[in-house]
Write an enzyme that holds these catalytic residues in place. Structure first.
Site, PDB file in Angstrom:
ATOM      1  N   THR A  23      12.131  -5.168   4.805  1.00  0.00           N
ATOM      2  CA  THR A  23      11.939  -6.568   5.151  1.00  0.00           C
ATOM      3  C   THR A  23      11.428  -7.318   3.918  1.00  0.00           C
ATOM      4  O   THR A  23      11.332  -6.753   2.825  1.00  0.00           O
ATOM      5  CB  THR A  23      10.907  -6.723   6.280  1.00  0.00           C
ATOM      6  OG1 THR A  23       9.628  -6.289   5.795  1.00  0.00           O
ATOM      7  CG2 THR A  23      11.298  -5.907   7.500  1.00  0.00           C
TER       8      THR A  23
ATOM      9  N   LYS B 173       0.000 -12.883   0.589  1.00  0.00           N
ATOM     10  CA  LYS B 173      -1.395 -12.499   0.800  1.00  0.00           C
ATOM     11  C   LYS B 173      -2.326 -13.310  -0.093  1.00  0.00           C
ATOM     12  O   LYS B 173      -1.923 -13.885  -1.104  1.00  0.00           O
ATOM     13  CB  LYS B 173      -1.568 -11.005   0.537  1.00  0.00           C
ATOM     14  CG  LYS B 173      -0.779 -10.111   1.503  1.00  0.00           C
ATOM     15  CD  LYS B 173      -1.315 -10.176   2.910  1.00  0.00           C
ATOM     16  CE  LYS B 173      -0.664  -9.118   3.799  1.00  0.00           C
ATOM     17  NZ  LYS B 173      -1.281  -9.055   5.129  1.00  0.00           N
TER      18      LYS B 173
ATOM     19  N   TYR C  43      -8.833 -21.875   3.452  1.00  0.00           N
ATOM     20  CA  TYR C  43      -9.114 -22.210   4.844  1.00  0.00           C
ATOM     21  C   TYR C  43     -10.553 -22.688   5.028  1.00  0.00           C
ATOM     22  O   TYR C  43     -11.502 -22.094   4.475  1.00  0.00           O
ATOM     23  CB  TYR C  43      -8.908 -20.993   5.739  1.00  0.00           C
ATOM     24  CG  TYR C  43      -7.464 -20.690   6.052  1.00  0.00           C
ATOM     25  CD1 TYR C  43      -6.627 -21.645   6.604  1.00  0.00           C
ATOM     26  CD2 TYR C  43      -6.948 -19.410   5.828  1.00  0.00           C
ATOM     27  CE1 TYR C  43      -5.309 -21.349   6.903  1.00  0.00           C
ATOM     28  CE2 TYR C  43      -5.636 -19.094   6.133  1.00  0.00           C
ATOM     29  CZ  TYR C  43      -4.815 -20.086   6.675  1.00  0.00           C
ATOM     30  OH  TYR C  43      -3.520 -19.794   6.976  1.00  0.00           O
TER      31      TYR C  43
ATOM     32  N   TYR D 154      -1.993  -9.852  15.550  1.00  0.00           N
ATOM     33  CA  TYR D 154      -1.873  -8.750  14.584  1.00  0.00           C
ATOM     34  C   TYR D 154      -2.861  -7.643  14.907  1.00  0.00           C
ATOM     35  O   TYR D 154      -2.487  -6.475  15.089  1.00  0.00           O
ATOM     36  CB  TYR D 154      -2.095  -9.257  13.161  1.00  0.00           C
ATOM     37  CG  TYR D 154      -2.452  -8.155  12.184  1.00  0.00           C
ATOM     38  CD1 TYR D 154      -1.613  -7.056  12.001  1.00  0.00           C
ATOM     39  CD2 TYR D 154      -3.641  -8.211  11.447  1.00  0.00           C
ATOM     40  CE1 TYR D 154      -1.949  -6.034  11.117  1.00  0.00           C
ATOM     41  CE2 TYR D 154      -3.971  -7.200  10.561  1.00  0.00           C
ATOM     42  CZ  TYR D 154      -3.127  -6.116  10.399  1.00  0.00           C
ATOM     43  OH  TYR D 154      -3.461  -5.114   9.533  1.00  0.00           O
TER      44      TYR D 154
ATOM     45  N   ASN E 298      -7.212  -4.908   1.110  1.00  0.00           N
ATOM     46  CA  ASN E 298      -6.760  -4.322  -0.144  1.00  0.00           C
ATOM     47  C   ASN E 298      -6.362  -5.407  -1.140  1.00  0.00           C
ATOM     48  O   ASN E 298      -5.928  -6.488  -0.760  1.00  0.00           O
ATOM     49  CB  ASN E 298      -5.544  -3.436   0.087  1.00  0.00           C
ATOM     50  CG  ASN E 298      -5.886  -2.070   0.660  1.00  0.00           C
ATOM     51  OD1 ASN E 298      -5.375  -1.051   0.208  1.00  0.00           O
ATOM     52  ND2 ASN E 298      -6.744  -2.022   1.669  1.00  0.00           N
TER      53      ASN E 298
ATOM     54  N   ALA F 230       4.015  -1.617   9.041  1.00  0.00           N
ATOM     55  CA  ALA F 230       3.435  -2.535  10.030  1.00  0.00           C
ATOM     56  C   ALA F 230       3.702  -3.971   9.619  1.00  0.00           C
ATOM     57  O   ALA F 230       3.842  -4.282   8.438  1.00  0.00           O
ATOM     58  CB  ALA F 230       1.924  -2.320  10.141  1.00  0.00           C
TER      59      ALA F 230
ATOM     60  N   THR G 126      -6.530  -0.931  10.432  1.00  0.00           N
ATOM     61  CA  THR G 126      -7.248  -2.019   9.769  1.00  0.00           C
ATOM     62  C   THR G 126      -8.626  -2.214  10.391  1.00  0.00           C
ATOM     63  O   THR G 126      -8.833  -1.906  11.580  1.00  0.00           O
ATOM     64  CB  THR G 126      -6.445  -3.331   9.897  1.00  0.00           C
ATOM     65  OG1 THR G 126      -7.243  -4.428   9.438  1.00  0.00           O
ATOM     66  CG2 THR G 126      -6.048  -3.606  11.336  1.00  0.00           C
ATOM     67  N   ASP G 127      -9.549  -2.757   9.612  1.00  0.00           N
ATOM     68  CA  ASP G 127     -10.866  -3.080  10.158  1.00  0.00           C
ATOM     69  C   ASP G 127     -10.813  -4.250  11.133  1.00  0.00           C
ATOM     70  O   ASP G 127     -11.757  -4.472  11.902  1.00  0.00           O
ATOM     71  CB  ASP G 127     -11.866  -3.367   9.038  1.00  0.00           C
ATOM     72  CG  ASP G 127     -11.459  -4.495   8.106  1.00  0.00           C
ATOM     73  OD1 ASP G 127     -10.354  -5.045   8.261  1.00  0.00           O
ATOM     74  OD2 ASP G 127     -12.251  -4.821   7.189  1.00  0.00           O
ATOM     75  N   GLU G 128      -9.700  -4.977  11.138  1.00  0.00           N
ATOM     76  CA  GLU G 128      -9.602  -6.153  12.010  1.00  0.00           C
ATOM     77  C   GLU G 128      -9.573  -5.811  13.491  1.00  0.00           C
ATOM     78  O   GLU G 128      -9.794  -6.684  14.336  1.00  0.00           O
ATOM     79  CB  GLU G 128      -8.388  -7.001  11.628  1.00  0.00           C
ATOM     80  CG  GLU G 128      -8.487  -7.581  10.229  1.00  0.00           C
ATOM     81  CD  GLU G 128      -7.442  -8.643   9.948  1.00  0.00           C
ATOM     82  OE1 GLU G 128      -7.164  -9.458  10.847  1.00  0.00           O
ATOM     83  OE2 GLU G 128      -6.909  -8.653   8.827  1.00  0.00           O
TER      84      GLU G 128
ATOM     85  N   ILE H 113       0.841  -1.197   0.000  1.00  0.00           N
ATOM     86  CA  ILE H 113       0.000   0.000   0.000  1.00  0.00           C
ATOM     87  C   ILE H 113       0.879   1.252   0.000  1.00  0.00           C
ATOM     88  O   ILE H 113       0.595   2.220  -0.707  1.00  0.00           O
ATOM     89  CB  ILE H 113      -0.958  -0.003   1.208  1.00  0.00           C
ATOM     90  CG1 ILE H 113      -1.783  -1.289   1.245  1.00  0.00           C
ATOM     91  CG2 ILE H 113      -1.888   1.212   1.141  1.00  0.00           C
ATOM     92  CD1 ILE H 113      -2.671  -1.425   2.474  1.00  0.00           C
TER      93      ILE H 113
ATOM     94  N   ASP I  65      -8.771 -24.796   9.117  1.00  0.00           N
ATOM     95  CA  ASP I  65      -9.008 -23.378   9.339  1.00  0.00           C
ATOM     96  C   ASP I  65      -7.947 -22.780  10.245  1.00  0.00           C
ATOM     97  O   ASP I  65      -7.363 -23.468  11.100  1.00  0.00           O
ATOM     98  CB  ASP I  65     -10.402 -23.168   9.946  1.00  0.00           C
ATOM     99  CG  ASP I  65     -10.973 -21.812   9.605  1.00  0.00           C
ATOM    100  OD1 ASP I  65     -10.266 -21.005   8.974  1.00  0.00           O
ATOM    101  OD2 ASP I  65     -12.139 -21.556   9.966  1.00  0.00           O
ATOM    102  N   ARG I  66      -7.704 -21.503  10.067  1.00  0.00           N
ATOM    103  CA  ARG I  66      -6.724 -20.777  10.859  1.00  0.00           C
ATOM    104  C   ARG I  66      -7.243 -20.582  12.281  1.00  0.00           C
ATOM    105  O   ARG I  66      -8.441 -20.400  12.500  1.00  0.00           O
ATOM    106  CB  ARG I  66      -6.487 -19.414  10.196  1.00  0.00           C
ATOM    107  CG  ARG I  66      -5.580 -18.477  10.908  1.00  0.00           C
ATOM    108  CD  ARG I  66      -5.189 -17.340   9.980  1.00  0.00           C
ATOM    109  NE  ARG I  66      -6.244 -16.352   9.820  1.00  0.00           N
ATOM    110  CZ  ARG I  66      -6.289 -15.473   8.838  1.00  0.00           C
ATOM    111  NH1 ARG I  66      -5.376 -15.490   7.894  1.00  0.00           N
ATOM    112  NH2 ARG I  66      -7.250 -14.578   8.773  1.00  0.00           N
TER     113      ARG I  66
ATOM    114  N   LYS J  43      -2.330  -3.698  16.297  1.00  0.00           N
ATOM    115  CA  LYS J  43      -2.827  -2.531  15.568  1.00  0.00           C
ATOM    116  C   LYS J  43      -3.801  -1.732  16.437  1.00  0.00           C
ATOM    117  O   LYS J  43      -3.794  -0.486  16.407  1.00  0.00           O
ATOM    118  CB  LYS J  43      -3.500  -2.954  14.259  1.00  0.00           C
ATOM    119  CG  LYS J  43      -2.545  -3.447  13.192  1.00  0.00           C
ATOM    120  CD  LYS J  43      -1.513  -2.397  12.797  1.00  0.00           C
ATOM    121  CE  LYS J  43      -2.133  -1.237  12.033  1.00  0.00           C
ATOM    122  NZ  LYS J  43      -1.104  -0.250  11.599  1.00  0.00           N
TER     123      LYS J  43
END
Length: 315
Positions: free
Chosen positions: A36, A189, A207, A150, A180, A83, A125-127, A12, A273-274, A154
């Site tokens: 990184t 991703k 997943y 994560y 995104n 991040a 983030t929306d998370e 981004i 699943d995660r 944030k």
């Protein structure tokens, strides 16, 4: 303005740098990135000759690196993208997320306070809001409920930014964005994984049942929103950015397969699943639409087609 963009060589961040480098408001743009695995020098290779652009390799986890950048370039404004952002990585190794997302943000805030930064925009983030059921959308007033390391780090950085506004008078804005997609995204991703798997003839790991829902936005629309918030947003306000474009993971796979003339049934591999996998995210972007006149422009199917073509050229 002398603008510091953190993480400007990432997905981004690099799209943002490309979008704003020639804005007349910007005298010089300093990209502070520790390079990184998530950063790619090629993302801004053609920007390097721009007289406004300065790449400075440095790690926001270390105060000296941040302070030196502020001092050397007389930083007046900050847009903070840098991040650690991959949920799976945060589950396997949360320490790096604490160091970068919390300590790194703290270091930037301290320098912004020390050097009297005129505006500090923080990308989130929306998370941080946790997960939704089958209905409803996140708003800027939604209570925080992060569900993994994560999103927890944030959320912590968001609260730090707000505290510096309340306690020290920092002129800040904050944005929480949905998922995104688009060019230059790191291949770990989801959408790049799908595209690369298909190009290589590999099975796509999905997943659970693939029923988890995300609200997808093209990175260029996100960058346009960030610039509007950064330059015109109200001091101390939070804006949610989304494209009202909900898709299950399985729908994303099906769309990409169809664009590549492949049968998704032949290419999907369902995996366990995660841990702590949030079911659904969705954004109510009415605030930024009403206050700043922003709306997403990129049609999802067209955006996906362009993204596939970009990765075909890359790989």
């Amino acid at each position: 303005m002398n603008l510091l963009v953190t993480g400007g060589s990432g997905f981004i961040g690099s799209n943002f740098v490309r979008a704003v480098i020639n804005k007349p408001q910007i005298t010089k743009l300093i990209n502070l990135d520790c390079m990184t695995y998530a950063a790619d020098p090629e993302n801004l290779r053609d920007i390097e000759s721009n007289p406004k652009y300065i790449h400075r390799q440095g790690d926001i986890r270390f105060m000296n690196a941040v302070n030196d950048a502020f001092y050397a370039h007389d930083i007046t404004h900050v847009v903070h993208f840098a991040a650690e952002s991959h949920v799976d990585n945060s589950i396997n190794g949360p320490k790096a997320f604490v160091e970068t997302n919390i300590i790194g943000t703290f270091n930037l805030l301290e320098c912004a306070r020390k050097y009297n930064t005129k505006r500090f925009h923080h990308i989130s983030t929306d998370e941080v809001y946790g997960q939704l059921g089958k209905t409803g959308k996140f708003k800027s007033t939604t209570a925080y409920n992060p569900q993994n390391p994560y999103s927890a780090t944030k959320a912590s950085s968001d609260f730090l930014v707000r505290s510096y506004g309340h306690t020290f008078g920092l002129n800040y804005t904050l944005s929480n964005c949905s998922n995104n997609y688009g060019p230059r995204q790191n291949e770990e991703k989801f959408i790049p994984v799908v595209i690369k798997s298909l190009l290589n003839g590999d099975k796509i790991p999905v997943y659970g049942t693939g029923s988890n829902v995300r609200d997808w936005i093209h990175v260029k629309d996100h960058c346009d929103a960030v610039w509007k918030i950064f330059t015109r947003g109200k001091r101390g306000e939070t804006y949610l950015v989304g494209a009202n474009n909900e898709r299950t993971n399985l729908q994303i796979v099906q769309t990409i397969c169809e664009e590549m003339n492949l049968n998704p049934k032949d290419h999907i591999k369902y995996v366990d699943d995660r841990a702590g996998h949030d079911f659904r995210y969705a954004i109510d972007a009415s605030k930024i639409e009403k206050e700043l006149g922003w709306k997403p422009k990129k049609d999802f199917n067209k955006g996906i087609k362009e993204t596939i073509e970009w990765y075909k050229k890359k790989y």
